[in-house]
Scaffold this motif. Sequence first.
Motif, short mmCIF file in Angstrom:
data_model
loop_
_atom_site.label_atom_id
_atom_site.label_comp_id
_atom_site.label_asym_id
_atom_site.label_seq_id
_atom_site.Cartn_x
_atom_site.Cartn_y
_atom_site.Cartn_z
N GLN A 95 -6.47 -1.46 -5.82
CA GLN A 95 -7.30 -0.34 -5.40
C GLN A 95 -6.54 0.96 -5.67
O GLN A 95 -5.34 1.04 -5.37
CB GLN A 95 -7.63 -0.42 -3.91
CG GLN A 95 -8.33 -1.69 -3.47
CD GLN A 95 -8.46 -1.77 -1.96
OE1 GLN A 95 -7.88 -0.98 -1.23
NE2 GLN A 95 -9.23 -2.75 -1.49
N THR A 96 -7.23 1.93 -6.20
CA THR A 96 -6.61 3.23 -6.42
C THR A 96 -7.56 4.34 -6.02
O THR A 96 -8.77 4.25 -6.24
CB THR A 96 -6.22 3.44 -7.90
OG1 THR A 96 -7.39 3.25 -8.73
CG2 THR A 96 -5.14 2.47 -8.32
N ASN A 97 -7.02 5.38 -5.42
CA ASN A 97 -7.75 6.62 -5.11
C ASN A 97 -6.95 7.79 -5.64
O ASN A 97 -5.71 7.82 -5.51
CB ASN A 97 -7.91 6.81 -3.59
CG ASN A 97 -8.68 5.68 -2.94
OD1 ASN A 97 -9.45 4.98 -3.58
ND2 ASN A 97 -8.47 5.52 -1.64
N ILE B 268 -2.76 10.63 -3.96
CA ILE B 268 -2.96 9.42 -4.74
C ILE B 268 -2.63 8.22 -3.86
O ILE B 268 -1.63 8.24 -3.13
CB ILE B 268 -2.09 9.43 -6.03
CG1 ILE B 268 -2.41 8.19 -6.88
CG2 ILE B 268 -0.62 9.53 -5.71
CD1 ILE B 268 -1.81 8.26 -8.27
N ASP B 269 -3.49 7.24 -3.89
CA ASP B 269 -3.32 6.04 -3.09
C ASP B 269 -3.35 4.82 -4.01
O ASP B 269 -4.12 4.79 -4.97
CB ASP B 269 -4.45 5.88 -2.06
CG ASP B 269 -4.63 7.10 -1.18
OD1 ASP B 269 -3.64 7.83 -0.99
OD2 ASP B 269 -5.76 7.32 -0.69
N GLY B 270 -2.55 3.87 -3.69
CA GLY B 270 -2.56 2.61 -4.42
C GLY B 270 -2.40 1.43 -3.48
O GLY B 270 -1.62 1.50 -2.52
N THR C 136 -12.20 6.88 -7.33
CA THR C 136 -11.67 5.59 -6.88
C THR C 136 -11.98 4.53 -7.92
O THR C 136 -13.03 4.56 -8.56
CB THR C 136 -12.27 5.17 -5.54
OG1 THR C 136 -13.65 4.84 -5.72
CG2 THR C 136 -12.14 6.27 -4.50
N ARG D 271 0.85 -1.20 0.00
CA ARG D 271 0.00 0.00 0.00
C ARG D 271 0.89 1.24 0.00
O ARG D 271 1.85 1.33 0.77
CB ARG D 271 -0.91 0.02 1.23
CG ARG D 271 -1.89 1.20 1.25
CD ARG D 271 -2.75 1.17 2.50
NE ARG D 271 -3.58 -0.01 2.54
CZ ARG D 271 -4.77 -0.10 1.93
NH1 ARG D 271 -5.24 0.94 1.24
NH2 ARG D 271 -5.47 -1.20 2.02
N ASP E 104 -11.39 0.19 -8.36
CA ASP E 104 -10.90 -1.09 -7.85
C ASP E 104 -11.10 -2.16 -8.90
O ASP E 104 -12.11 -2.16 -9.62
CB ASP E 104 -11.66 -1.52 -6.59
CG ASP E 104 -11.47 -0.55 -5.43
OD1 ASP E 104 -10.61 0.34 -5.54
OD2 ASP E 104 -12.18 -0.69 -4.42
#
Length: 988
Positions: free
Chosen positions: A431-433, A348-350, A454, A333, A456
């Motif tokens: 998952q991405t945001n 940005i999240d992954g 988002t 993550r 997924d």
Amino acid sequence: MNISSKLVNSNGEPIKNAQITLGEGLLQTSTDGQGMFAIKAQPSGTLMITAPGYKEVVVKLSEGNVTNEIIMIKDLAFASKRDIVELPTGLQTSQRELVGAVGQVSGEVLEKQPSIVFQNVLQGRVAGLTVRNNANGLGNNLASLYVRGMASTGDNAALTIVDGIERPIEYLNPEEIESVQVLKDASTKILYGSRAANGVVMITTKRGKANTRVIKASAQYGVNMTTRMPEYLNSAQYAQLYNEARGNDGLDPFYSDQDIQGYINSSGPNDLKYPNADYNDYFLRSSTPFRKANIEYTGGTDDAQYALLLGYVGTEGVEKVGRTPEQDRLNIRGNLDIQVTPSLSAFIDGNGIIESRSWGKLHQNEVFNGIKTNRPNEYPFEITDPNFAGEDTQLGVERIPPLGGSYLRPTSLYGDMMYGGFQEYQFFYGQTNFGMKLKLDEITEGLSAKTVVTFDNYQYHAAGQINNPVRYEQQTVPGPSGLDSTAYIQLNNRIISGNREESGNNISRNLGWMANLDYDRTFDKHSIIANLSHFYYFSENSDIRQHTQNTNSFLRAAYGFDNKLYLEATGAVMGSNRFSGKNKHKFFPAVGASWIVSEESFLKSSESVDFLKLKSSFGVIGYDRATSFYLYDTRYYNNGSTAFGERNQNGVPRTGFDNFGNPDLTWETSREFNIGVEGMAFSNSLMFEVNYFNEYRSNIIYDNPSSVFSSINGSQNIPLNLGEVSNQGMDASINWFNTTKDFTYNIGGNILLVKNKLEQIDQVNYPDENLNQVGHSSDAIFGLVDNGLFRDQAAVDAAPAQSLGKYGVGNIAYQDVNGDNVIDTRDATVIGNAFPRTTLGINLDVKYKRFGLFILGTAELGVDQMLSNSYYRNDGEEKYSAYTLDRFHPVNNPSGTGPALTTYQNINDFRNSTYWLSDASFFRMKNVELSYSVSNGSWVVKNVKFYVRGTNLFVLSKIKELDPEVINAGVDNYPVFRTVTGGVSVSF
């Protein structure tokens, strides 16, 4: 730099019992009763300050924020148990301003419990959240989550949200979680929309913090140990009781005394004539390994913060014959926050999850089904007759020794596990945001806009190689010389799968989009917050034709006066593709208020009360997650063809009728009221919160109701909004915290008291009042009331006639509840309930110098369990468990309490009744951690923590044979595991 300072809040009052850490865990101290502390620090160091009721604060020494007189935590007066409260769509509030009911637990606490499934670590942690364990195979024992009990007649499961969007949580590691918050009332749930009425478990993962850096690694290893496994009889015991069962049925014995003696002297599971197999011991091991490792790297500057989290967890199954099941999961993550310009920030999240599972031909439930049904003397696993070699095999084909089997069970468990092949699953989850926030102070101060997207993607691939070896039934036949000989009858042909073949795949995708326009401004004593938000959720699955689409648009306004009075109102327009026309979108409101009583003059100078708040909320919210698709349409389908013409040779296509549609079908709705009090007392040592809630669920949809139509129309009925359920109760939490120079402790607990009632359901109006479900709880268990066993013929003759199957001496007698002098299904009544009336969590956290001890106990009270599995109910040609040793027999066991045995199906006895009902209340030692920590600022390794952790260490209950919470564990699938691990955590 030698610091001797006083820590105060924004009112200038000393903060007691605050924990102060220098650097990254190098040195630790705490404030005394006057808020004083002393510490030796480097000029460039940082202090991390945490205190009950205050937000976490980082103070840089090099910036001169620390004098030798005072440190002030600015902009925060007394709060409650925690400060920041996360809400849906990225909103935040403070515990002080919150008008609703939200429970919370930190990820750091959850790290103490080793488990491969995340849901299982939540039990007993949060008031209002009931976590019920399940029996299933390796990595599939996902606990069921309920918020404030069961408010509906169908789906009552809580919604799970991870970083703002609906996502599964079983793949999470506690080490990557910042906090878990449980949204319990209408004012908070309404912000997420139509899928949240059952309550929300909302998880926020870790993010980097400005001007800090954390490098942490941990590893642990241990064992899963089986608990409370069912016991089964050996061959001699089975043969004796089977003969007894035949005698009860008026039949001659099947096994001779010579046979029984042969079983007593048996050489084991491969004895040709007298096999004696202990299936649990032969096929299962009592412990399996548990492995876990994590790396955390977080930190950042004022302009950019980062978090990189890596995690691995792995374990194995209990099968020890053939291929041992294995499960390995890797999580990675990354979260990144960037200040692009003074007005624009982005993140940005992954998250990527890779999991592999492998096992033999049989799934875990199939293995346990074989163990519970295959009799110990059914057949030898391998036929060791030197005069019989089995089938001929071709060159290059694996030679398999001849395997035993029976006509009743031609597919032997041993053959499938040892030679049946294998299966493999691979799971991939991404998952991405991505989001941006823009400050619009140039337009007006306090205005900002935010948008988040988002996406997924989840997929799995299954493959395997499945074989079916040959089995043989033994038969004794007369030989040509008049002596008996053994013949081997082949039960099946051998099937060999030469290649690894695909057996399944699935792809699902989730898309979310959120846009907010927010306003947050304070004018003297007045604070105003307004949020205008639109949220869109889309989910598709390759195995499901219909996709899920939901929207929620809301306007939320919050007003605060003089830092002590808060008002809030929300109006939401929810949308769902499960309805049509004017019902596709519907408006729902929620309001709330809170009053900080401790700010009033009559309490402000109190020496014992530090913080006291009264709060209440009310709202009506819609729910569509339990509604089937297309109920508003009348449906038809292609239904083959009908033959006409000469000799019926001409086929004409035909159309079949599926169901009536109801375009006027409307939303299931939840009307909710909450009133609560929370506070802190005795120098912030005591923290508490109590909430009373009352919920009324109406317009519950029944797809095919039978109570309002006759069978004349072929049972094809119109879907209707019929159901109504009332649900009420109380949840509460309390914690007592204290610290001295070397000793710190925190003892606390949480409780949920809940009960619901069916007000209206799809039910036929029975003439017998005892059969009516309305007025009882939705989890009510209906059954007969027993009068014990018939112990002699006189008791049978004196009792009313029972029309429930063959019965007599040794069978269960029932009460004539409706008074018609006949015992039948009309005598059923409410005899118990399946959901706990009370759920408890009790925790103790003690630190003495470098030692630490954490204990969590969980309990369920006021819950019943129907003992209906094969361990308790033995009849026919099935295997016998140790429970049958207590069966009644007028000669062999006249004091026995179990029903008499039979070789037929025991229809009279094996019905739900008070005879089989047991109090399933329990207390479980859920989690224990014993730790020892070493810190030194001069080392490269700044902090080392050694620990031993355990979960499910023991359980206390009236049910002794099996697990009271998961009664089928060990019978139909894997048992409940006791896990003990040892590990180390290192901070750099």
